[in-house]
Write a protein that holds these residues in place. Sequence first.
Motif, PDB file in Angstrom:
ATOM      1  N   ALA A   1       0.839  -1.207   0.000  1.00  0.00           N
ATOM      2  CA  ALA A   1       0.000   0.000   0.000  1.00  0.00           C
ATOM      3  C   ALA A   1       0.874   1.257   0.000  1.00  0.00           C
ATOM      4  CB  ALA A   1      -0.926  -0.012   1.210  1.00  0.00           C
ATOM      5  N   TRP A   2       1.940   1.250   0.779  1.00  0.00           N
ATOM      6  CA  TRP A   2       2.855   2.390   0.814  1.00  0.00           C
ATOM      7  C   TRP A   2       3.530   2.581  -0.551  1.00  0.00           C
ATOM      8  CZ3 TRP A   2       8.075   2.816  -0.095  1.00  0.00           C
ATOM      9  CH2 TRP A   2       8.665   4.031   0.272  1.00  0.00           C
ATOM     10  N   ALA A   3       4.019   1.497  -1.136  1.00  0.00           N
ATOM     11  CA  ALA A   3       4.764   1.583  -2.395  1.00  0.00           C
ATOM     12  C   ALA A   3       3.869   1.941  -3.581  1.00  0.00           C
ATOM     13  CB  ALA A   3       5.476   0.256  -2.662  1.00  0.00           C
ATOM     14  N   ARG A   4       2.621   1.548  -3.560  1.00  0.00           N
ATOM     15  CA  ARG A   4       1.710   1.837  -4.681  1.00  0.00           C
ATOM     16  C   ARG A   4       1.528   3.335  -4.899  1.00  0.00           C
ATOM     17  NH1 ARG A   4      -3.017  -2.737  -4.702  1.00  0.00           N
ATOM     18  NH2 ARG A   4      -2.081  -3.910  -6.402  1.00  0.00           N
ATOM     19  N   ASP A   5       1.666   4.110  -3.855  1.00  0.00           N
ATOM     20  CA  ASP A   5       1.549   5.569  -3.990  1.00  0.00           C
ATOM     21  C   ASP A   5       2.823   6.201  -4.544  1.00  0.00           C
ATOM     22  OD1 ASP A   5      -1.012   5.494  -2.928  1.00  0.00           O
ATOM     23  OD2 ASP A   5      -0.345   5.948  -0.890  1.00  0.00           O
ATOM     24  N   ARG A   6       3.880   5.415  -4.681  1.00  0.00           N
ATOM     25  CA  ARG A   6       5.178   5.967  -5.042  1.00  0.00           C
ATOM     26  C   ARG A   6       5.756   5.444  -6.359  1.00  0.00           C
ATOM     27  NH1 ARG A   6       3.984   6.115   0.008  1.00  0.00           N
ATOM     28  NH2 ARG A   6       4.786   7.753   1.365  1.00  0.00           N
ATOM     29  N   ALA A   7       5.172   4.387  -6.914  1.00  0.00           N
ATOM     30  CA  ALA A   7       5.694   3.828  -8.169  1.00  0.00           C
ATOM     31  C   ALA A   7       4.575   3.129  -8.934  1.00  0.00           C
ATOM     32  CB  ALA A   7       6.813   2.836  -7.881  1.00  0.00           C
ATOM     33  N   ALA A   8       4.689   3.157 -10.248  1.00  0.00           N
ATOM     34  CA  ALA A   8       3.697   2.497 -11.101  1.00  0.00           C
ATOM     35  C   ALA A   8       3.939   0.994 -11.193  1.00  0.00           C
ATOM     36  CB  ALA A   8       3.721   3.109 -12.495  1.00  0.00           C
ATOM     37  N   VAL A   9       5.202   0.575 -10.983  1.00  0.00           N
ATOM     38  CA  VAL A   9       5.562  -0.836 -11.065  1.00  0.00           C
ATOM     39  C   VAL A   9       6.190  -1.251  -9.742  1.00  0.00           C
ATOM     40  CG1 VAL A   9       7.027  -2.546 -12.224  1.00  0.00           C
ATOM     41  CG2 VAL A   9       5.907  -0.742 -13.555  1.00  0.00           C
ATOM     42  N   LEU A  10       5.676  -2.343  -9.179  1.00  0.00           N
ATOM     43  CA  LEU A  10       6.218  -2.903  -7.936  1.00  0.00           C
ATOM     44  C   LEU A  10       6.708  -4.312  -8.220  1.00  0.00           C
ATOM     45  CD1 LEU A  10       3.386  -1.905  -5.428  1.00  0.00           C
ATOM     46  CD2 LEU A  10       5.376  -0.575  -6.121  1.00  0.00           C
ATOM     47  N   ARG A  11       7.780  -4.686  -7.542  1.00  0.00           N
ATOM     48  CA  ARG A  11       8.294  -6.057  -7.613  1.00  0.00           C
ATOM     49  C   ARG A  11       8.313  -6.621  -6.198  1.00  0.00           C
ATOM     50  NH1 ARG A  11      12.645  -3.464 -10.438  1.00  0.00           N
ATOM     51  NH2 ARG A  11      12.281  -3.568 -12.656  1.00  0.00           N
ATOM     52  N   ILE A  12       7.859  -7.866  -6.077  1.00  0.00           N
ATOM     53  CA  ILE A  12       7.894  -8.529  -4.777  1.00  0.00           C
ATOM     54  C   ILE A  12       7.951 -10.031  -5.009  1.00  0.00           C
ATOM     55  CG2 ILE A  12       5.378  -8.404  -4.598  1.00  0.00           C
ATOM     56  CD1 ILE A  12       5.757  -8.205  -1.525  1.00  0.00           C
ATOM     57  N   GLY A  13       8.896 -10.681  -4.371  1.00  0.00           N
ATOM     58  CA  GLY A  13       9.045 -12.133  -4.494  1.00  0.00           C
ATOM     59  C   GLY A  13       8.289 -12.819  -3.371  1.00  0.00           C
ATOM     60  N   VAL A  14       7.116 -13.343  -3.663  1.00  0.00           N
ATOM     61  CA  VAL A  14       6.246 -13.922  -2.639  1.00  0.00           C
ATOM     62  C   VAL A  14       6.283 -15.447  -2.723  1.00  0.00           C
ATOM     63  CG1 VAL A  14       3.899 -13.985  -1.711  1.00  0.00           C
ATOM     64  CG2 VAL A  14       4.741 -11.910  -2.832  1.00  0.00           C
ATOM     65  N   PRO A  15       6.735 -16.111  -1.659  1.00  0.00           N
ATOM     66  CA  PRO A  15       6.700 -17.577  -1.657  1.00  0.00           C
ATOM     67  C   PRO A  15       5.258 -18.081  -1.713  1.00  0.00           C
ATOM     68  CG  PRO A  15       8.078 -16.738   0.128  1.00  0.00           C
ATOM     69  CD  PRO A  15       7.346 -15.567  -0.451  1.00  0.00           C
ATOM     70  N   GLY A  16       5.056 -19.211  -2.347  1.00  0.00           N
ATOM     71  CA  GLY A  16       3.719 -19.784  -2.501  1.00  0.00           C
ATOM     72  C   GLY A  16       2.912 -19.907  -1.222  1.00  0.00           C
ATOM     73  N   PRO A  17       3.509 -20.344  -0.102  1.00  0.00           N
ATOM     74  CA  PRO A  17       2.723 -20.497   1.123  1.00  0.00           C
ATOM     75  C   PRO A  17       2.414 -19.194   1.864  1.00  0.00           C
ATOM     76  CG  PRO A  17       4.787 -21.757   1.274  1.00  0.00           C
ATOM     77  CD  PRO A  17       4.823 -20.954   0.009  1.00  0.00           C
ATOM     78  N   HIS A  18       2.962 -18.070   1.405  1.00  0.00           N
ATOM     79  CA  HIS A  18       2.776 -16.810   2.137  1.00  0.00           C
ATOM     80  C   HIS A  18       1.315 -16.364   2.052  1.00  0.00           C
ATOM     81  CE1 HIS A  18       3.377 -12.767   3.625  1.00  0.00           C
ATOM     82  NE2 HIS A  18       4.585 -13.147   4.015  1.00  0.00           N
ATOM     83  N   PRO A  19       0.724 -15.951   3.171  1.00  0.00           N
ATOM     84  CA  PRO A  19      -0.693 -15.564   3.176  1.00  0.00           C
ATOM     85  C   PRO A  19      -0.996 -14.273   2.419  1.00  0.00           C
ATOM     86  CG  PRO A  19       0.281 -15.133   5.324  1.00  0.00           C
ATOM     87  CD  PRO A  19       1.313 -15.875   4.518  1.00  0.00           C
ATOM     88  N   ALA A  20       0.003 -13.518   2.003  1.00  0.00           N
ATOM     89  CA  ALA A  20      -0.241 -12.303   1.209  1.00  0.00           C
ATOM     90  C   ALA A  20      -0.379 -12.614  -0.278  1.00  0.00           C
ATOM     91  CB  ALA A  20       0.879 -11.288   1.420  1.00  0.00           C
ATOM     92  N   LEU A  21      -0.019 -13.815  -0.698  1.00  0.00           N
ATOM     93  CA  LEU A  21      -0.045 -14.135  -2.125  1.00  0.00           C
ATOM     94  C   LEU A  21      -1.446 -14.006  -2.719  1.00  0.00           C
ATOM     95  CD1 LEU A  21       1.389 -14.992  -4.688  1.00  0.00           C
ATOM     96  CD2 LEU A  21       1.068 -17.381  -3.994  1.00  0.00           C
ATOM     97  N   ALA A  22      -2.440 -14.611  -2.115  1.00  0.00           N
ATOM     98  CA  ALA A  22      -3.809 -14.555  -2.670  1.00  0.00           C
ATOM     99  C   ALA A  22      -4.334 -13.121  -2.749  1.00  0.00           C
ATOM    100  CB  ALA A  22      -4.744 -15.453  -1.871  1.00  0.00           C
ATOM    101  N   PRO A  23      -4.237 -12.314  -1.672  1.00  0.00           N
ATOM    102  CA  PRO A  23      -4.728 -10.939  -1.793  1.00  0.00           C
ATOM    103  C   PRO A  23      -3.975 -10.119  -2.846  1.00  0.00           C
ATOM    104  CG  PRO A  23      -4.249 -11.436   0.517  1.00  0.00           C
ATOM    105  CD  PRO A  23      -3.840 -12.614  -0.303  1.00  0.00           C
ATOM    106  N   LEU A  24      -2.678 -10.373  -3.017  1.00  0.00           N
ATOM    107  CA  LEU A  24      -1.923  -9.642  -4.028  1.00  0.00           C
ATOM    108  C   LEU A  24      -2.392 -10.019  -5.434  1.00  0.00           C
ATOM    109  CD1 LEU A  24       1.664  -9.754  -2.489  1.00  0.00           C
ATOM    110  CD2 LEU A  24       0.145  -7.766  -2.677  1.00  0.00           C
TER     111      LEU A  24
END
Length: 93
Positions: free
Chosen positions: A35-58
């Motif tokens: 949420a913080w980064a979305r206000d600052r850049a048009a493109v975001l990169r994040i390496g999310v492991p499959g079991p991480h609970p943020a993967l589905a919402p992202l």
Amino acid sequence: MRSEESIWYPDAITIGPVGARTIDGGRLCVLAGVAWARDRAAVLRIGVPGPHPALAPLLESGFRITDVDIFVCRSAGMFVDPRRYIPSGGALF
């Protein structure tokens, strides 16, 4: 993060590393960072492991899987819990 993608998206923000004490804390920290980064850049990169609970919402919010790494670790003696940690890049898990 410097990579071949830097040519196409030089102003992109890479999120990570992000770690938390609890699984739910990991989800909340990652989503707050996004949420913080979305206000600052048009493109975001994040390496999310499959079991991480943020993967589905992202994914539900429009993030896409563009690369896949393999993480192999025995659960006994696991050095990091992929449900509570987001690395700064595939080579640095």
